[in-house]
Design a protein around this motif. Structure first.
Motif, PDB file in Angstrom:
ATOM      1  N   ASN A 102      15.274  -8.280 -68.561  1.00 31.41           N
ATOM      2  CA  ASN A 102      14.641  -7.856 -67.250  1.00 31.41           C
ATOM      3  C   ASN A 102      15.131  -8.977 -66.353  1.00 31.41           C
ATOM      4  OD1 ASN A 102      12.779  -5.847 -66.974  1.00 31.41           O
ATOM      5  ND2 ASN A 102      12.197  -6.794 -68.752  1.00 31.41           N
ATOM      6  N   PRO A 103      16.561  -9.416 -66.176  1.00 37.24           N
ATOM      7  CA  PRO A 103      17.175 -10.505 -65.449  1.00 37.24           C
ATOM      8  C   PRO A 103      17.242 -10.544 -63.979  1.00 37.24           C
ATOM      9  CG  PRO A 103      18.894  -8.953 -66.115  1.00 37.24           C
ATOM     10  CD  PRO A 103      17.557  -8.498 -66.380  1.00 37.24           C
ATOM     11  N   GLN A 104      16.283  -9.378 -63.383  1.00 31.97           N
ATOM     12  CA  GLN A 104      16.380  -9.262 -61.729  1.00 31.97           C
ATOM     13  C   GLN A 104      15.351  -9.984 -60.989  1.00 31.97           C
ATOM     14  OE1 GLN A 104      15.748  -6.629 -63.800  1.00 31.97           O
ATOM     15  NE2 GLN A 104      17.351  -5.327 -63.923  1.00 31.97           N
ATOM     16  N   GLN A 105      14.668 -10.915 -61.714  1.00 26.43           N
ATOM     17  CA  GLN A 105      13.404 -11.676 -61.233  1.00 26.43           C
ATOM     18  C   GLN A 105      13.893 -12.481 -59.870  1.00 26.43           C
ATOM     19  OE1 GLN A 105      11.726 -14.186 -64.096  1.00 26.43           O
ATOM     20  NE2 GLN A 105      10.815 -12.450 -65.260  1.00 26.43           N
ATOM     21  N   ASN A 106      15.011 -13.044 -59.970  1.00 24.82           N
ATOM     22  CA  ASN A 106      15.389 -13.700 -58.454  1.00 24.82           C
ATOM     23  C   ASN A 106      16.213 -12.899 -57.732  1.00 24.82           C
ATOM     24  OD1 ASN A 106      13.701 -16.148 -59.434  1.00 24.82           O
ATOM     25  ND2 ASN A 106      15.378 -16.648 -60.486  1.00 24.82           N
ATOM     26  N   GLU A 107      16.376 -11.613 -57.849  1.00 24.57           N
ATOM     27  CA  GLU A 107      17.213 -10.896 -56.959  1.00 24.57           C
ATOM     28  C   GLU A 107      16.443 -10.609 -55.835  1.00 24.57           C
ATOM     29  OE1 GLU A 107      18.728  -7.193 -58.542  1.00 24.57           O
ATOM     30  OE2 GLU A 107      20.131  -8.510 -60.078  1.00 24.57           O
ATOM     31  N   PRO A 108      16.848 -10.204 -54.609  1.00 23.88           N
ATOM     32  CA  PRO A 108      16.204  -9.817 -53.492  1.00 23.88           C
ATOM     33  C   PRO A 108      15.459  -8.430 -53.610  1.00 23.88           C
ATOM     34  CG  PRO A 108      18.796  -9.426 -53.233  1.00 23.88           C
ATOM     35  CD  PRO A 108      18.339 -10.216 -54.121  1.00 23.88           C
ATOM     36  N   PRO A 109      14.623  -8.066 -52.777  1.00 23.74           N
ATOM     37  CA  PRO A 109      13.872  -6.838 -52.942  1.00 23.74           C
ATOM     38  C   PRO A 109      14.788  -5.591 -52.916  1.00 23.74           C
ATOM     39  CG  PRO A 109      13.185  -7.821 -51.124  1.00 23.74           C
ATOM     40  CD  PRO A 109      14.059  -8.844 -51.751  1.00 23.74           C
ATOM     41  N   ARG A 110      14.491  -4.530 -53.556  1.00 22.70           N
ATOM     42  CA  ARG A 110      15.058  -3.426 -53.403  1.00 22.70           C
ATOM     43  C   ARG A 110      15.112  -2.584 -51.969  1.00 22.70           C
ATOM     44  NH1 ARG A 110      16.504  -1.130 -58.482  1.00 22.70           N
ATOM     45  NH2 ARG A 110      16.267   0.970 -57.709  1.00 22.70           N
ATOM     46  N   ILE A 111      15.923  -1.891 -51.768  1.00 20.69           N
ATOM     47  CA  ILE A 111      15.743  -1.001 -50.510  1.00 20.69           C
ATOM     48  C   ILE A 111      14.525  -0.357 -50.456  1.00 20.69           C
ATOM     49  CG2 ILE A 111      17.030   0.879 -49.055  1.00 20.69           C
ATOM     50  CD1 ILE A 111      19.649  -0.195 -49.821  1.00 20.69           C
ATOM     51  N   GLU A 112      14.248   0.410 -51.655  1.00 27.64           N
ATOM     52  CA  GLU A 112      13.034   0.951 -51.657  1.00 27.64           C
ATOM     53  C   GLU A 112      11.831   0.445 -51.453  1.00 27.64           C
ATOM     54  OE1 GLU A 112      15.475   0.970 -53.869  1.00 27.64           O
ATOM     55  OE2 GLU A 112      15.532   2.714 -54.983  1.00 27.64           O
ATOM     56  N   GLN A 113      11.766  -0.985 -51.553  1.00 22.20           N
ATOM     57  CA  GLN A 113      10.684  -1.692 -51.491  1.00 22.20           C
ATOM     58  C   GLN A 113      10.618  -2.244 -49.884  1.00 22.20           C
ATOM     59  OE1 GLN A 113      11.686  -4.941 -54.055  1.00 22.20           O
ATOM     60  NE2 GLN A 113       9.987  -4.047 -55.679  1.00 22.20           N
ATOM     61  N   LEU A 114      11.685  -2.325 -49.252  1.00 17.84           N
ATOM     62  CA  LEU A 114      11.763  -2.799 -47.764  1.00 17.84           C
ATOM     63  C   LEU A 114      11.399  -1.820 -47.091  1.00 17.84           C
ATOM     64  CD1 LEU A 114      15.117  -4.659 -47.927  1.00 17.84           C
ATOM     65  CD2 LEU A 114      12.633  -5.720 -47.830  1.00 17.84           C
ATOM     66  N   LEU A 139       2.611 -13.682 -66.504  1.00 16.61           N
ATOM     67  CA  LEU A 139       3.241 -13.705 -64.948  1.00 16.61           C
ATOM     68  C   LEU A 139       4.243 -12.821 -65.041  1.00 16.61           C
ATOM     69  CD1 LEU A 139       2.247 -17.155 -63.479  1.00 16.61           C
ATOM     70  CD2 LEU A 139       1.194 -15.050 -62.935  1.00 16.61           C
ATOM     71  N   SER A 140       5.488 -13.443 -65.966  1.00  8.89           N
ATOM     72  CA  SER A 140       6.619 -12.554 -65.851  1.00  8.89           C
ATOM     73  C   SER A 140       6.408 -11.005 -66.341  1.00  8.89           C
ATOM     74  CB  SER A 140       7.603 -13.183 -67.258  1.00  8.89           C
ATOM     75  OG  SER A 140       7.857 -14.458 -66.597  1.00  8.89           O
ATOM     76  N   ASN A 141       5.421 -10.652 -67.442  1.00  8.84           N
ATOM     77  CA  ASN A 141       5.186  -9.300 -67.435  1.00  8.84           C
ATOM     78  C   ASN A 141       4.518  -8.577 -66.115  1.00  8.84           C
ATOM     79  OD1 ASN A 141       4.333  -6.868 -68.865  1.00  8.84           O
ATOM     80  ND2 ASN A 141       4.618  -8.247 -70.725  1.00  8.84           N
ATOM     81  N   MET A 142       3.643  -9.268 -65.373  1.00  6.86           N
ATOM     82  CA  MET A 142       3.317  -8.629 -64.276  1.00  6.86           C
ATOM     83  C   MET A 142       4.304  -8.403 -63.247  1.00  6.86           C
ATOM     84  SD  MET A 142      -0.481 -10.879 -63.911  1.00  6.86           S
ATOM     85  CE  MET A 142      -0.846 -10.156 -62.441  1.00  6.86           C
ATOM     86  N   ASP A 143       5.357  -9.539 -63.209  1.00  5.88           N
ATOM     87  CA  ASP A 143       6.314  -9.222 -62.278  1.00  5.88           C
ATOM     88  C   ASP A 143       7.294  -7.994 -62.437  1.00  5.88           C
ATOM     89  OD1 ASP A 143       8.603  -9.520 -60.596  1.00  5.88           O
ATOM     90  OD2 ASP A 143       9.518 -11.108 -61.984  1.00  5.88           O
ATOM     91  N   VAL A 144       7.436  -7.687 -63.966  1.00  8.38           N
ATOM     92  CA  VAL A 144       8.136  -6.559 -64.446  1.00  8.38           C
ATOM     93  C   VAL A 144       7.312  -5.251 -64.084  1.00  8.38           C
ATOM     94  CG1 VAL A 144       9.202  -5.246 -66.389  1.00  8.38           C
ATOM     95  CG2 VAL A 144       9.342  -7.870 -66.179  1.00  8.38           C
ATOM     96  N   GLN A 145       5.935  -5.166 -64.098  1.00  6.85           N
ATOM     97  CA  GLN A 145       5.094  -4.364 -63.864  1.00  6.85           C
ATOM     98  C   GLN A 145       5.456  -3.799 -62.476  1.00  6.85           C
ATOM     99  OE1 GLN A 145       1.961  -2.797 -65.374  1.00  6.85           O
ATOM    100  NE2 GLN A 145       3.258  -3.092 -67.459  1.00  6.85           N
ATOM    101  N   VAL A 146       5.534  -4.719 -61.668  1.00  8.42           N
ATOM    102  CA  VAL A 146       5.389  -4.362 -60.080  1.00  8.42           C
ATOM    103  C   VAL A 146       6.797  -3.907 -59.884  1.00  8.42           C
ATOM    104  CG1 VAL A 146       5.555  -5.496 -57.724  1.00  8.42           C
ATOM    105  CG2 VAL A 146       3.953  -6.026 -59.276  1.00  8.42           C
ATOM    106  N   ARG A 147       7.986  -4.563 -60.404  1.00  7.97           N
ATOM    107  CA  ARG A 147       9.288  -4.237 -60.105  1.00  7.97           C
ATOM    108  C   ARG A 147       9.683  -2.659 -60.644  1.00  7.97           C
ATOM    109  NH1 ARG A 147      12.826  -6.651 -62.134  1.00  7.97           N
ATOM    110  NH2 ARG A 147      11.876  -8.452 -63.297  1.00  7.97           N
TER     111      ARG A 147
END
Length: 589
Positions: free
Chosen positions: A86-98, A463-471
């Motif tokens: 899951n290498p996208q942790q530091n990418e900007p939010p997706r269009i769907e999220q915005l 925390l990394s697992n929670m991050d993946v959960q949200v994304r």
């Protein structure tokens, strides 16, 4: 005799070996679950249950606990697997999220006029459905032609620039919102799309002076331009100025003749272009204020004043939103970890009715604000000072929710002479005992807090697992899971508008990966910050619920007894009492 000896030996062996076997089996299940959760985030719940069984003990004193070295190594390996997959942790939010988090109507079209994305507000307004073609009655025939034209020629245009302004009409033939057409690039699907969103413009005096000087406009004409940019209609302008419609029409003809423009839409495009240019010119100047998404025009979102950012040291951008009365009494809003800076219509209306200008900054690393290079409490205070300077605020009040209270206490100690009072809603509190921690209702939060407090070396994996959960699963999935053990909060979250506001908080806190959450958790739970409350001399009004999932009521009652500046008001309900009882919570602010 032989039989007796055999039986005794058998029983003895079982007594000695069963506890060891059972412990080994439990550890094996935990290890399997650690790797399962790293590969499949859907198995995170099972991990939390086993994690709690393995690590939650009752220590004789408040110290870190030891973890089996083998298990810790497995967790570190699983964390590496999670990071690699899951290498996208530091990418900007997706269009769907915005789009989902935008409080104003926004929809996205593909080249074949299919609605690929639309937030709930836009779906209600236009009657559109995701995956279906844009209905022809959503806009006028002329506007539909514009939309088709720009969809056909998307490749010829730059991204994130206003291409055209359209203004649909309601069933009575009256103009409603002003909308901007703009091109956006979806890096995930590698497609260019057309965004239709409410025009966001407020008057910028610098740009206004440029327009007045360039086109030799009179004061009356520049005032008229200001009103047109604000989305006012001809009849409204005439009424506000105490002039006849014919008089205003004559002034309008002069304005458009001098500027060589033909309509209100063209005037707004000119203003927006000059505003964007002004932002680019100022880029890099420390503490320069930029109006990025000002007022939603002519809409039920009229009490959303705007979004702006400030250039800070080292190129950092600090974002904040403003709500309510532009000329009202300043109130600084401090968000929590998963509570964002968006509000329901009812709450925004209350700000306006009380003549409040609410200023809601994004803390460093939250939402759109860039993180600090060094996370320091002093950095937060410095950021707040910059916002106050930009908004020309001297004395102000503070409203904070959840973990925002921690920062309210910091601010109260740093700027006591400028803060008139604070109102903290379901405030977090320092963890002073294991008993306090055990009363946290939700397992995800309880597990997180316990791990941060007693086994912090394992915290990054959770925390990394929670991050993946949200994304991966989205804000709504995360919201429902977080509040599922609180019937009061879960029911509120099913309301469409409240749900969108709460989801925005989840998306914003992980918008830049899990670094923001990591720092917040460390601040809140790895240390005792009782001294911050003692050092804060500002009058503080606590509104705390009977069933807050994070902080038991008795904890706040004990705090109120210890500190004379705290006044506690008890409210029946769960964590989200602000959205259930906004008139009560925000009364006499």
């Amino acid at each position: 005799m032989f039989a007796d000896n055999f039986t005794n030996t058998d029983v003895k062996n079982n007594i000695l070996t069963y506890p060891l076997d059972h412990k080994q089996q439990t550890e094996n299940r935990l290890i399997d679950s650690i790797y399962d959760a790293a590969i499949d985030p859907q198995k995170y719940d099972e991990l939390l249950l086993l994690w709690e069984d393995e690590f939650f003990v009752t220590p004789t004193r408040e110290t870190s606990q030891q973890v089996d070295g083998a298990i810790e190594n497995h967790i570190r390996r699983a964390h590496k697997i999670l990071s690699l997959t899951n290498p996208q942790q530091n990418e900007p939010p997706r269009i769907e999220q915005l789009v989902d988090a935008d409080p104003l109507p926004t929809l996205i079209l593909s080249r074949d006029q299919i609605v690929t994305l639309a937030n709930q507000v836009a779906q209600n307004l236009f009657g559109v459905k995701i995956g279906k073609k844009l209905p022809h009655n959503a806009f006028s025939a002329d506007d539909i032609l514009k939309i088709k034209h720009y969809l056909t020629h998307l490749n010829k245009h730059k991204s994130d620039r206003v291409l055209a302004i359209i203004q649909p009409q309601n069933e009575e033939g009256q103009a409603t919102y002003l909308f901007a057409l703009s091109k956006i690039d979806d890096v995930n699907s590698r497609r260019s799309l057309l965004q239709i969103s409410v025009v966001n413009t407020v008057w910028n005096e610098t740009v206004g002076k440029t327009i007045q000087t360039t086109f030799a406009l009179t004061d009356a004409e520049i005032d008229l331009a200001k009103r047109y940019v604000a989305g006012e209609k001809l009849a409204d302008i005439a009424f506000a100025k105490g002039r006849s419609i014919n008089t205003v029409k004559t002034q309008s003809k002069s304005l458009f003749r001098k500027t060589k423009l033909k309509s209100q839409s063209e005037l707004i495009r000119l203003f927006s272009a000059l505003q964007q240019f002004a932002q680019q010119e100022n880029n890099g100047r420390n503490n320069a204020l930029h109006l990025e998404e000002p007022v939603g025009l002519n809409s039920s979102y009229q009490h959303f004043i705007g979004r702006a950012y400030i250039n800070r040291m080292n190129g950092r951008k600090l974002y904040y939103e403003t709500y309510g009365d532009p000329d009202g009494e300043p109130v600084l809003y401090l968000h929590g970890v998963i509570s964002g800076t968006k509000f329901t219509h009812e709450i925004m209306d209350l700000f306006r009715a009380q003549k409040i200008k609410l200023i809601a900054p994004h803390r460093a690393g939250f939402g759109k604000s860039d993180p600090h290079f060094e996370q320091r409490e002093e950095g937060f205070v410095e950021d707040v000072r910059a916002v106050l300077v930009a908004e020309q605020v001297d004395k102000f009040k503070v409203v904070g929710q959840f973990a925002g209270a921690y920062y309210a206490f910091i601010l109260g100690a740093a700027l006591p002479e400028r803060i008139l009072k604070m109102r903290l809603i379901n405030s977090h509190a320092p963890i002073e005992s294991k008993n306090q921690l055990s009363k946290i209702m939700g397992r995800p939060l309880r597990t997180l807090v316990y791990t941060a407090r007693y086994i912090p070396q394992l915290l990054p994996f959770l925390l990394s697992n929670m991050d993946v959960q949200v994304r991966k699963n989205g804000g709504r999935y995360s919201m429902n899971k977080y509040y599922r053990e609180s019937a009061f909060d879960y029911e509120l979250c099913q309301d469409a508008e409240i749900g969108e506001v709460v989801i925005d908080g989840f998306l914003s806190c992980y918008a830049q990966g899990n670094k923001f959450v990591t720092q917040q958790v460390k601040n809140l739970y790895q240390k005792d910050w009782s001294h911050l409350i003692a050092d804060c001399p500002v009058p503080i009004e606590l509104y705390h619920s009977t069933k807050d999932i994070s902080v038991p009521l008795w904890v706040m009652q004990d705090l109120a007894k210890k500190h004379h500046q705290l006044k506690l008001t008890i409210v029946e309900g769960g964590q989200l009492i602000l959205y259930k009882y906004p008139k009560t919570i925000l009364a006499d602010l």
